[in-house]
Design an enzyme around this catalytic site. Structure first.
Site, PDB file in Angstrom:
ATOM      1  N   SER B 322       0.731  -1.283   0.025  1.00  0.00           N
ATOM      2  CA  SER B 322      -0.112   0.001   0.016  1.00  0.00           C
ATOM      3  C   SER B 322       0.615   1.290  -0.070  1.00  0.00           C
ATOM      4  CB  SER B 322      -0.899  -0.101   1.274  1.00  0.00           C
ATOM      5  OG  SER B 322      -1.766  -1.072   1.318  1.00  0.00           O
ATOM      6  N   HIS B 365     -15.500   0.039   2.168  1.00  0.00           N
ATOM      7  CA  HIS B 365     -15.396   1.210   2.952  1.00  0.00           C
ATOM      8  C   HIS B 365     -16.641   2.205   2.287  1.00  0.00           C
ATOM      9  CE1 HIS B 365     -11.281  -0.112   2.912  1.00  0.00           C
ATOM     10  NE2 HIS B 365     -11.102   0.614   4.236  1.00  0.00           N
ATOM     11  N   CYS B 378      -7.903   2.185   1.178  1.00  0.00           N
ATOM     12  CA  CYS B 378      -9.023   1.223   0.379  1.00  0.00           C
ATOM     13  C   CYS B 378      -8.673   0.687  -0.810  1.00  0.00           C
ATOM     14  CB  CYS B 378     -10.097   2.361   0.164  1.00  0.00           C
ATOM     15  SG  CYS B 378     -11.483   1.384  -0.840  1.00  0.00           S
TER      16      CYS B 378
END
Lengths: 365, 621
Positions: B322, B365, B378
């Protein structure tokens, strides 16, 4: 039996040559061993003692007529062969070689005695069997055997240097006595073949010495070390030399055995080409004078004996110097009157004494 | 007349005497010619040889250059060490000497014998070192018994010392005796057997500066190599000193923050590219190599499954996970594919082709904008955006931020990572690029690989507004007197091309990551200084996309080696950034819980927020 005329006929020239050379030798030993600790008697002092003993031996060898030796030749020869056999059976082993018999007081080295004995024996044989036309092959069987039996026993010890010297002395006397040309050629071929075959009979260390001689740089720190360092010492002496006590090779101990077999390299380094030529002249004078004594000998036996004794000195000088300056392989042959050692001194002085003896009696008829 | 009276003096006999005289003279003449050749013609050669014989050049080891941190604090130095050696020329009884030495040195006689054998080709005058770096007490014992140890020498030599041992070990690297193969190489032409050279890290790459020039003594010696007098001396020249960009305290603090976890961290000054700290764990003690490493220790290092010799910070290539999402976001904004307000509805999964791509949050989300997508990481938002963006524009942004390139650092195996594109895939696999691969690349998985150093550079580039500085490790090199030999000024690889407004939006997201109650990186929040960062998780192996029963796999039960790597990248202060960092904890599972606390300690140390606790700890332990 002492005759006043003998003193008048004493060979003062030979004595002068011998003493001059021996003095130079002792001076050189003084320099070559000066770096050593003086805990025991210095080497050069010991060498002076040996020279004294040698002179006494030489003088005492003039007290009888050398011709008496001719009759004693065979018994002496036989006794000496027995001694050589005894060495192989009961001798003392030192550094892989068995050369000595321990007599308590000193160690007897029969191979050294044999050098003189073989000369006496061959001289006796040749003087009794003179042939004007030269020897044929069959004539050579007996002197050949007389020579080869001790040579074989000495090789067995093993002491290649002495065996080789014995051969050189014997061959010199033989050639001087005269050999017929066809026989000479045949012997030459035979000798060449024997040399080739003999290679396989040599010990490893002996083979190595010959290999090293052919290419000393192949093992500069091992067996080539002696030759390399010796050549450096001789070569660095230059024309005028480095000066007495100033050779770095010898004073800093790079030269191995610099008081025995390699003593000449110390001399060459410190005295230079000039000194070497002087010394060679002295040795050449001794040899020529020896030949002269033979020429003037009062008997055929005396002539052969003088030739034999002179050739013994000659071959010692040539082989030792040839080895030190890299012309011949390293064989343990000392330089007469220069190398330290009682044995060499005594053998040399025996030869000199007998030469005196022959020289003194040349006018006695 | 007697029977053996001389025969008539005939011509034959006269001739024989003439021949024998001539032959004798010939032999003497040969000797004379030979002596003339040796002593007159070749005299120069032999005098030179005699000169060489009696003199020796004995090298005096030069100390290697020292290594300092940016504030001039010593990191790598030299200390005097005692070496037991034997001078073979003076050894009387080798067996006896070795067995006695073995007793005093508490080692095996066999071992000493082996060392002796290994060095038997040394020149004879050169002592053989048997054991290096013996302690004072042993020196005293040996000196006391030197009478019964003829041939033994105790030499004092400078030996490399690493006062902080494992700290920054991979930066410094290690030294070792030069090998026979290395001696053949042209660049080691002026080295001698037995000398120590850098074998890895700075020691290796800065060898030309660190190595000193050995001095030498010209001695007159005798045949045993014993010194008679000193003729000349040339003092050794110490090596050049190297000043690093590293900050010692920050480095030590970072090392300590890892505890016994494996991983790496890099801290960079965002305004010039200086590397302030660079840590790879686990590490080794370079001092083990300083006097020659024992076989035992070497085997231990080689067989350690955690590979302590690997410099993970520059040669470890990890999927960035991420932490790559800033790349995707900036690329999409730049390309105009999205605006900061573009909303994507996250339902927990996104079908691409015939496959479902999951969000880490199974429940989804809900409606998500850029800021929320970064804050809560997300995945679906990024899948969706990436599909519109395409891999080419995404990878171009990655390169612009400093990923996918190798930086010339004086270290080993500096890796380039991997930023994939269509051309690369065609070349590598001869296959077309698939859409799903774009989606997975958007969250830093799939083909994407980056080193911790590159991630720190990326973060630094974002922090300073887009300027890519060349990361630097060496600040300057000076000689022993402090004169500067060489300086390494900051180097800009390229200036900023980023849109300032887009960057502000991404940065807001990164600030939220740490400072928003819903952020994934809260563990790095500081009271007085605002930190911006991004967490990441890099899959080590792919778990089943969707377990049949819908239950979460029990993370505690996953074998350590199969657990995900935890990542955290950050910079601070958020409004006027000074430093950026990247932390990776191998098998740490969650960036927020495993890596962010380490980052927090680093920031605390840098901004002087905690006490100098870590350093006292380090020294106290």
């Amino acid at each position: 039996m002492f005759d006043r005329r003998l003193l008048a006929n004493f060979d003062w020239l030979l004595l002068a040559l011998i003493l001059t050379t021996a003095a130079l030798g002792i001076l050189n030993l003084y320099s070559s061993t000066s770096a050593w600790d003086n805990i025991s008697t210095p080497i050069y002092t010991k060498q002076m003692y040996w020279l004294g003993i040698g002179i006494i031996i030489a003088i005492s060898l003039t007290l009888f007529n050398y011709r008496q030796l001719e009759h004693m030749a065979l018994p002496i020869y036989a006794a000496c062969i027995l001694l050589l056999a005894a060495v192989l059976l009961f001798g003392q082993t030192n550094m892989g070689a068995t050369r000595w018999i321990n007599l308590g007081l000193f160690n007897l080295q029969p191979s050294e005695i044999m050098k003189v004995v073989i000369i006496i024996t061959l001289a006796a044989y040749f003087s009794r069997h003179e042939t004007p036309g030269g020897y044929t092959f069959t004539d050579l069987i007996i002197p050949g055997l007389l020579l080869l039996v001790p040579v074989a026993l000495i090789i067995k010890q093993p002491d290649l240097g002495t065996a080789m010297l014995l051969m050189f002395i014997g061959i010199t006397m033989l050639l001087f006595a005269g050999i017929q040309r066809p026989t000479l050629i045949a012997l030459g071929i035979l000798a060449a073949g024997a040399a080739g075959g003999g290679w396989f009979l040599l010990h490893d260390y002996q083979k190595n010495r010959i290999r090293t001689f052919l290419n000393p740089e192949s093992d500069p720190l091992g067996s080539g070390y002696h030759i390399i360092q010796s050549k450096i010492a001789v070569g660095s002496g230059g024309f005028w030399g480095r000066g007495f006590m100033h050779g770095t090779q010898s004073q800093l101990s790079f030269l191995p055995e610099r008081h025995t077999d390699f003593v000449f390299s110390v001399f060459a380094e410190e005295w230079g080409f000039v000194g070497c030529v002087l010394l060679l002249t002295l040795y050449a004078a001794i040899i020529l004078w020896g030949i002269h004594i033979a020429r003037k000998a009062d008997s055929s036996f005396g002539m052969y004996l003088a030739i034999g004794l002179t050739s013994m000195l000659f071959w010692h000088i040539i082989v030792n110097l040839g080895m030190v300056i890299g012309l011949l392989p390293v064989v343990g042959v000392p330089l007469p009157l220069f190398s330290y050692g009682g044995t060499c001194m005594v053998t040399t002085m025996i030869a000199v004494g007998l030469l005196f003896n022959i020289s003194m009696r040349r006018f006695m008829f | 007349m007697a029977l053996n009276s001389p025969p008539p003096d005939d011509a034959l006999r006269t001739r024989r005497f003439a021949v024998i005289t001539a032959l004798a003279l010939l032999f003497f003449a040969v000797l004379t010619v030979r002596l003339w050749y040796l002593q007159v013609i070749s005299v120069n050669r032999y005098q030179l040889l005699a000169q060489k014989n009696r003199t020796r050049y004995v090298p005096i080891a030069a100390p290697r250059g020292e290594i300092y941190d940016r504030k001039g604090r010593l990191l790598v130095g030299n200390r005097p060490a005692f070496t037991v050696a034997v001078s073979r020329q003076d050894v009387v009884d080798k067996e006896q000497l070795l067995s006695r030495l073995a007793t005093y040195l508490h080692c095996d006689k066999q071992q000493l014998e082996q060392i002796w054998q290994k060095h038997r080709y040394y020149p004879r005058y050169r002592p053989i070192p048997l054991k290096r770096d013996i302690d004072r007490d042993t020196v005293d014992v040996l000196t006391e018994h030197s009478i019964e140890l003829p041939g033994m020498l105790i030499e004092v030599q400078p030996v490399r010392s690493y006062p902080y041992h494992e700290a920054a070990a991979h930066l410094f690297g290690h030294i070792g005796a030069i090998t026979e193969e290395e001696l053949q190489l042209p660049r080691y032409s002026d080295y001698h057997a037995g000398e120590y050279i850098g074998k890895s890290g700075l020691e290796k790459h800065l060898e030309q500066y660190l190595k000193g020039v050995a001095g030498e003594k010209l001695l007159e010696v005798d045949v045993k190599g014993q010194e008679l007098r000193q003729l000349q001396i040339r003092e050794p020249l110490p090596g050049r000193n190297v000043i690093l960009t590293i900050d010692r305290d920050l480095q030590l603090c970072t090392e300590h923050a890892f505890g016994d976890q494996a991983g790496a961290a890099v801290v960079i000054d965002v305004n010039n590219g200086d590397i302030l700290a660079m840590v790879s764990r686990p590490a080794f003690d370079p001092e083990l190599f300083a006097v020659g490493i024992s076989n035992d220790n070497w085997r231990k290092l080689m067989n350690n499954p955690d590979h302590p010799l690997q410099a993970r910070a520059v040669s470890g290539q990890y999927p960035p996970g991420s932490t790559y999402k800033m790349v995707t976001a900036l690329a999409a904004l730049d390309a105009g594919v999205i605006t900061p307000h573009t909303s994507v509805n996250c339902t927990g999964r996104l079908p691409v082709g015939n496959r479902d791509f999951r969000c880490w949050k199974k429940t989804g989300h809900g409606p998500t904008t850029l800021r929320k997508a970064l804050r809560e990481s997300c995945d679906v938002w990024f899948y969706q955006v990436a599909l519109n963006l395409g891999i080419e524009r995404m990878s171009a942004m990655a390169r612009q931020l400093g990923l996918g390139r190798s930086y010339a650092l004086p270290l080993d195996n500096v890796r380039a990572g991997l930023i994939p594109d269509k051309q690369w895939k065609r070349r590598r696999y001869n296959r077309p690029w698939y859409k799903g691969e774009t989606a997975i690349a958007a969250i830093g998985q799939g083909y994407v690989l980056a080193t911790p150093l590159q991630l720190a550079v990326m973060m630094s580039t974002i922090a300073n507004g887009g300027t890519l500085f060349k990361p630097q490790l060496v600040r300057q090199i000076s000689d022993a007197n402090g004169n500067i030999i060489k300086q390494y000024p900051a180097q800009v690889i390229h200036g900023s091309t980023l849109n300032r407004r887009h960057l502000v939006k991404v940065k807001q997201g990164l600030e939220d990551v740490v400072n928003n109650p819903r952020g994934t990186g809260k563990a790095c929040a500081l009271k007085t200084i605002k930190v911006a960062g991004k967490t990441g998780t890099a899959q080590v192996i792919r778990l089943k996309d969707d377990p049949a029963d819908g239950s979460k796999p029990d993370k505690e039960k996953i074998a350590y080696r199969h657990r995900d790597h935890a990542l955290f990248v950050a910079y601070a202060p958020a409004d006027k950034p000074q430093i950026a960092l990247a932390v990776i904890v191998e098998h740490g599972q969650h960036g927020g819980s495993a890596a962010a606390p380490i980052a927090k300690k680093i920031f605390q140390q840098y901004f002087g927020l905690g006490q100098a606790r870590t350093i006292t700890n380090h020294n106290g332990e």
